[in-house]
Scaffold this active site. Structure first.
Site, PDB file in Angstrom:
ATOM      1  N   HIS A  57     -60.576  91.519  -6.622  1.00 48.08           N
ATOM      2  CA  HIS A  57     -61.756  91.190  -7.437  1.00 48.08           C
ATOM      3  C   HIS A  57     -62.028  89.705  -7.359  1.00 48.08           C
ATOM      4  O   HIS A  57     -61.230  88.941  -6.826  1.00 48.08           O
ATOM      5  CB  HIS A  57     -61.590  91.688  -8.875  1.00 48.08           C
ATOM      6  CG  HIS A  57     -60.555  90.984  -9.682  1.00 48.08           C
ATOM      7  ND1 HIS A  57     -59.199  91.070  -9.419  1.00 48.08           N
ATOM      8  CD2 HIS A  57     -60.654  90.161 -10.764  1.00 48.08           C
ATOM      9  CE1 HIS A  57     -58.528  90.364 -10.302  1.00 48.08           C
ATOM     10  NE2 HIS A  57     -59.390  89.787 -11.126  1.00 48.08           N
ATOM     11  N   HIS A  59     -62.252  87.002  -9.386  1.00 48.39           N
ATOM     12  CA  HIS A  59     -61.773  85.876 -10.196  1.00 48.39           C
ATOM     13  C   HIS A  59     -61.081  84.815  -9.341  1.00 48.39           C
ATOM     14  O   HIS A  59     -60.377  85.139  -8.384  1.00 48.39           O
ATOM     15  CB  HIS A  59     -60.843  86.366 -11.310  1.00 48.39           C
ATOM     16  CG  HIS A  59     -61.585  87.034 -12.431  1.00 48.39           C
ATOM     17  ND1 HIS A  59     -60.998  87.930 -13.292  1.00 48.39           N
ATOM     18  CD2 HIS A  59     -62.879  86.921 -12.831  1.00 48.39           C
ATOM     19  CE1 HIS A  59     -61.900  88.350 -14.173  1.00 48.39           C
ATOM     20  NE2 HIS A  59     -63.049  87.756 -13.905  1.00 48.39           N
ATOM     21  N   ASP A  61     -58.511  82.917  -9.668  1.00 52.10           N
ATOM     22  CA  ASP A  61     -57.060  82.922  -9.454  1.00 52.10           C
ATOM     23  C   ASP A  61     -56.644  84.022  -8.466  1.00 52.10           C
ATOM     24  O   ASP A  61     -55.449  84.200  -8.193  1.00 52.10           O
ATOM     25  CB  ASP A  61     -56.290  83.035 -10.778  1.00 52.10           C
ATOM     26  CG  ASP A  61     -56.580  84.305 -11.545  1.00 52.10           C
ATOM     27  OD1 ASP A  61     -57.734  84.777 -11.518  1.00 52.10           O
ATOM     28  OD2 ASP A  61     -55.653  84.845 -12.177  1.00 52.10           O
ATOM     29  N   HIS A  62     -57.621  84.720  -7.892  1.00 54.73           N
ATOM     30  CA  HIS A  62     -57.352  85.723  -6.853  1.00 54.73           C
ATOM     31  C   HIS A  62     -57.996  85.365  -5.509  1.00 54.73           C
ATOM     32  O   HIS A  62     -57.598  85.891  -4.483  1.00 54.73           O
ATOM     33  CB  HIS A  62     -57.838  87.111  -7.302  1.00 54.73           C
ATOM     34  CG  HIS A  62     -57.132  87.594  -8.532  1.00 54.73           C
ATOM     35  ND1 HIS A  62     -56.195  88.606  -8.509  1.00 54.73           N
ATOM     36  CD2 HIS A  62     -57.177  87.158  -9.820  1.00 54.73           C
ATOM     37  CE1 HIS A  62     -55.716  88.766  -9.740  1.00 54.73           C
ATOM     38  NE2 HIS A  62     -56.297  87.907 -10.546  1.00 54.73           N
ATOM     39  N   HIS A 111     -61.977  95.573 -15.714  1.00 54.88           N
ATOM     40  CA  HIS A 111     -61.667  94.136 -15.829  1.00 54.88           C
ATOM     41  C   HIS A 111     -62.849  93.335 -15.275  1.00 54.88           C
ATOM     42  O   HIS A 111     -63.353  92.418 -15.908  1.00 54.88           O
ATOM     43  CB  HIS A 111     -60.375  93.869 -15.065  1.00 54.88           C
ATOM     44  CG  HIS A 111     -59.971  92.429 -15.006  1.00 54.88           C
ATOM     45  ND1 HIS A 111     -59.561  91.735 -16.115  1.00 54.88           N
ATOM     46  CD2 HIS A 111     -59.907  91.554 -13.960  1.00 54.88           C
ATOM     47  CE1 HIS A 111     -59.261  90.486 -15.754  1.00 54.88           C
ATOM     48  NE2 HIS A 111     -59.469  90.355 -14.455  1.00 54.88           N
ATOM     49  N   ASP A 130     -55.784  92.973 -11.507  1.00 62.42           N
ATOM     50  CA  ASP A 130     -55.684  92.784 -12.957  1.00 62.42           C
ATOM     51  C   ASP A 130     -56.109  94.034 -13.724  1.00 62.42           C
ATOM     52  O   ASP A 130     -56.747  93.941 -14.769  1.00 62.42           O
ATOM     53  CB  ASP A 130     -56.572  91.604 -13.402  1.00 62.42           C
ATOM     54  CG  ASP A 130     -56.035  90.261 -12.946  1.00 62.42           C
ATOM     55  OD1 ASP A 130     -54.895  90.206 -12.432  1.00 62.42           O
ATOM     56  OD2 ASP A 130     -56.753  89.263 -13.102  1.00 62.42           O
ATOM     57  N   HIS A 168     -50.024  89.700 -12.402  1.00 60.02           N
ATOM     58  CA  HIS A 168     -49.542  88.725 -13.395  1.00 60.02           C
ATOM     59  C   HIS A 168     -48.213  89.159 -14.015  1.00 60.02           C
ATOM     60  O   HIS A 168     -47.951  90.349 -14.175  1.00 60.02           O
ATOM     61  CB  HIS A 168     -50.540  88.544 -14.542  1.00 60.02           C
ATOM     62  CG  HIS A 168     -51.774  87.784 -14.172  1.00 60.02           C
ATOM     63  ND1 HIS A 168     -51.843  86.411 -14.194  1.00 60.02           N
ATOM     64  CD2 HIS A 168     -52.989  88.219 -13.763  1.00 60.02           C
ATOM     65  CE1 HIS A 168     -53.054  86.023 -13.821  1.00 60.02           C
ATOM     66  NE2 HIS A 168     -53.773  87.095 -13.550  1.00 60.02           N
TER      67      HIS A 168
HETATM   68 ZN   LIG Z   1     -58.975  88.786 -13.030  1.00 60.17          ZN
END
Ligand SMILES: [Zn+2]
Length: 256
Positions: A57, A59, A61-62, A111, A130, A168
């Site tokens: 996805h 975001h 941090d990905h 999410h 996530d 995570h």
């Molecule tokens: Zn995420």
């Protein structure tokens, strides 16, 4: 067929980036590289060559490390629509053949709306970003509780031994919440002890397994009577559907 080996790359404060390759091969694939630096270090340390990037996805941090990885390794980027760097857009039902393994793409909105998972029946394992965490699930940034519950239910239908590669390490905080929701769940009590021990040794609690989550994760258990009752108690209302129970448990966690 040779199995695939998955390496754990910790990133930022609590992210896991997954690096995998077929046993005996140095052709490697990375899942959700939010940061390039630890991935480049792992490739060097392990003597692997990056052959592709898989994204679950959008975001940061990905996806934050994609550009830098591409400057050193101009490889295909597989991801859902909305990933600007994706060279191959993956949709529900697509098959991705990498590392000698065939992955099925499953769309799991909730999410984010674009969220996908990569599942292979040959191990079995799933990279799911996530969406599910150990004893938890992702926050609903874009999707509705109904969408997320549908996605969790779809994942729940995979084989019980499926390894869940979550992105995570939120397990200890999630477990404190799970115990508040379901204090009498003996599987959860046992797992809480195992988790404390693992984290005290500074080891990852991920991957999890589907069967473990179905036994202890309050979000995955929104179809169980004990969770329905906890949701009704929290919301001070009557709950008539599994999605409503899920929505209340998610709301509870957001303010826990
Ligand atoms: Zn995420």
């Amino acid at each position: 067929m040779m199995p695939i080996i998955v390496h754990t790359i910790p990133a930022f404060t609590d992210n896991y980036i997954w690096l995998f390759h077929q046993q005996g091969s140095s052709d490697a694939y990375v899942v959700d590289p939010g940061d390039a630096k630890p991935v480049l270090e792992a490739l060097k340390d392990l003597g692997l060559t990056l052959e592709g990037i898989l994204i679950t996805h959008h975001h940061n941090d990905h996806v934050g490390g994609i550009e830098q990885l591409l400057t050193q390794y101009p490889v295909p980027v597989y991801g859902p629509k909305g990933i600007t760097q994706a060279t191959e857009i993956m949709v529900d039902g697509d098959t991705l053949d990498v590392a000698g393994t065939s992955f099925n793409v499953i769309e799991i909105p909730g999410h984010t709306l674009d969220h996908i998972a990569y599942y292979t029946a040959s191990e079995p394992l799933v990279f799911l970003g996530d969406t599910i965490f150990a004893n938890g699930c992702g926050r609903l940034f874009e999707g509705s509780p109904e969408q997320m519950w549908q996605s969790l239910s779809q994942l729940a239908s995979l084989p019980p031994k499926t390894k869940l590669y979550c992105a995570h390490e939120y397990t200890e905080a999630n477990t404190r919440f799970a115990l508040a929701v379901e204090p009498d769940n003996s599987d959860l009590q046992q797992r809480a002890q195992d988790i404390s021990k693992t984290r005290a040794e500074n080891k990852p609690t991920i991957p999890s397994t589907l069967e473990l989550e179905l036994a202890t994760n309050p979000f995955m258990r929104s179809n169980q009577l004990s969770i329905k009752e906890a949701a009704e108690n929290y919301g001070q209302c009557k709950v008539s559907t599994e999605a409503e129970a899920f929505a209340l448990i998610r709301q509870w966690k957001d303010s826990f």
